[in-house]
Motif scaffolding. Structure first.
Motif, mmCIF file in Angstrom:
data_model
loop_
_atom_site.group_PDB
_atom_site.id
_atom_site.type_symbol
_atom_site.label_atom_id
_atom_site.label_comp_id
_atom_site.label_asym_id
_atom_site.label_seq_id
_atom_site.Cartn_x
_atom_site.Cartn_y
_atom_site.Cartn_z
ATOM 1 N N ALA A 143 0.833 -1.204 0.000
ATOM 2 C CA ALA A 143 0.000 0.000 0.000
ATOM 3 C C ALA A 143 0.870 1.258 0.000
ATOM 4 O O ALA A 143 0.595 2.214 -0.738
ATOM 5 C CB ALA A 143 -0.938 0.000 1.202
ATOM 6 N N VAL A 144 1.917 1.248 0.807
ATOM 7 C CA VAL A 144 2.821 2.406 0.834
ATOM 8 C C VAL A 144 3.558 2.526 -0.501
ATOM 9 O O VAL A 144 3.725 3.632 -1.027
ATOM 10 C CB VAL A 144 3.814 2.311 2.016
ATOM 11 N N GLY A 145 3.969 1.418 -1.077
ATOM 12 C CA GLY A 145 4.616 1.429 -2.384
ATOM 13 C C GLY A 145 3.676 1.951 -3.459
ATOM 14 O O GLY A 145 4.080 2.699 -4.354
ATOM 15 N N LYS A 146 2.407 1.564 -3.369
ATOM 16 C CA LYS A 146 1.396 2.035 -4.337
ATOM 17 C C LYS A 146 1.202 3.552 -4.199
ATOM 18 O O LYS A 146 1.072 4.251 -5.202
ATOM 19 C CB LYS A 146 0.080 1.292 -4.086
ATOM 20 N N GLU A 147 1.200 4.049 -2.959
ATOM 21 C CA GLU A 147 1.102 5.494 -2.741
ATOM 22 C C GLU A 147 2.255 6.218 -3.430
ATOM 23 O O GLU A 147 2.046 7.254 -4.075
ATOM 24 C CB GLU A 147 1.131 5.822 -1.246
ATOM 25 N N ALA A 148 3.455 5.680 -3.295
ATOM 26 C CA ALA A 148 4.624 6.285 -3.936
ATOM 27 C C ALA A 148 4.468 6.267 -5.451
ATOM 28 O O ALA A 148 4.799 7.254 -6.124
ATOM 29 C CB ALA A 148 5.904 5.560 -3.518
ATOM 30 N N GLU A 149 3.960 5.171 -5.989
ATOM 31 C CA GLU A 149 3.756 5.057 -7.435
ATOM 32 C C GLU A 149 2.721 6.077 -7.922
ATOM 33 O O GLU A 149 2.910 6.725 -8.956
ATOM 34 C CB GLU A 149 3.320 3.632 -7.797
ATOM 35 N N ILE A 150 1.635 6.223 -7.177
ATOM 36 C CA ILE A 150 0.599 7.200 -7.540
ATOM 37 C C ILE A 150 1.162 8.619 -7.470
ATOM 38 O O ILE A 150 0.908 9.440 -8.364
ATOM 39 C CB ILE A 150 -0.639 7.034 -6.627
ATOM 40 N N MET A 151 1.936 8.886 -6.427
ATOM 41 C CA MET A 151 2.559 10.210 -6.313
ATOM 42 C C MET A 151 3.447 10.484 -7.525
ATOM 43 O O MET A 151 3.447 11.594 -8.074
ATOM 44 C CB MET A 151 3.383 10.306 -5.024
ATOM 45 N N TYR A 152 4.188 9.480 -7.949
ATOM 46 C CA TYR A 152 5.090 9.637 -9.090
ATOM 47 C C TYR A 152 4.301 9.869 -10.386
ATOM 48 O O TYR A 152 4.652 10.744 -11.187
ATOM 49 C CB TYR A 152 5.999 8.410 -9.217
ATOM 50 N N GLN A 153 3.245 9.099 -10.590
ATOM 51 C CA GLN A 153 2.425 9.262 -11.797
ATOM 52 C C GLN A 153 1.777 10.652 -11.834
ATOM 53 O O GLN A 153 1.740 11.299 -12.890
ATOM 54 C CB GLN A 153 1.342 8.173 -11.872
#
Length: 171
Positions: free
Chosen positions: A58-68
Motif C-alpha cells: 500500500a505504501v509502495g502504491k502510494e509512492a507510485e501514484i505520487m510519481y504518476q
C-alpha cells in the motif's frame, strides 16, 4: 610381521567399533506436520506476513501514484515545486523500503515472531528426539527431510513415530 599384525588388529578394532555404533533417522517435516501447535503457529505467521505485505504494498502504491501524478503535473510546476515533489516521492519510497526491512529484514518483526512461536516447539521436538536416542542407545540421529545426501535408509531405523509418541501425539 609385527606391522602386519598391528595393521590387522587396528582394522578389526575399527570394524568392531563401527559395527557397535547405532544410527537412526527422523523425518522432521513429518513430525512437525503432526504437531498441531506447529501448524497453528505457521498459519499465524502466514497471516501476519500477508498483512504486513499488504501494508508494504500500500505504501509502495502510494509512492507510485505520487510519481504518476508528478509526471502528469510536472509541466505546470516551477523548479521549487518540482524539487519538493521529488523529495516527497523519494521519502515515500524510502518509507516503503524501511517498512519492508522492519517487517521482513534479517532481524525484522517476522523473524522475531517466528522465533517466539516456533523455537519452543522445535526445542521440544529436539528434546524428544534426544530422549528417544539416549533410551535406544543411538550415537547419531539424521534428519531425512533436510539431508539430500541420504539416498536410502531402511524404514526400520526411522524413529519419527516414537518421537511423536514421546511428544504425546499418536500417529
Amino acid at each position: 610381521m609385527k606391522k602386519l599384525a598391528l595393521t590387522l588388529l587396528l582394522i578389526f578394532a575399527g570394524i568392531a567399533a563401527a559395527s557397535a555404533q547405532k544410527f537412526a533417522m527422523v523425518d522432521m517435516e513429518y513430525i512437525l506436520r503432526n504437531v498441531p501447535a506447529y501448524e497453528m503457529a505457521n498459519e499465524q505467521l502466514n497471516q501476519l506476513s500477508q498483512r504486513w505485505q499488504r501494508e508494504v504494498e500500500a505504501v509502495g502504491k502510494e509512492a507510485e501514484i505520487m510519481y504518476q501524478n508528478f509526471l502528469s503535473e510536472k509541466v505546470f510546476l516551477n523548479d521549487d515545486q518540482i524539487k519538493k515533489r521529488e523529495e516527497e516521492i523519494v521519502a515515500k519510497e524510502k518509507e516503503a523500503t524501511d517498512l519492508r526491512y522492519k517487517y521482513f529484514g534479517p532481524e525484522g518483526e517476522l523473524y522475531k515472531k517466528r522465533q517466539s512461536l516456533l523455537k519452543p516447539i522445535q526445542d521440544e521436538v529436539y528434546n524428544a528426539i534426544k530422549s528417544v536416542a539416549q533410551q535406544r542407545g543411538y550415537q547419531a540421529v539424521f534428519d531425512r527431510a533436510s539431508s539430500s545426501e541420504i539416498i536410502f535408509a531402511s524404514p526400520t531405523i526411522d524413529i519419527s513415530n516414537e518421537v511423536l509418541n514421546k511428544l504425546g501425539y499418536s500417529n
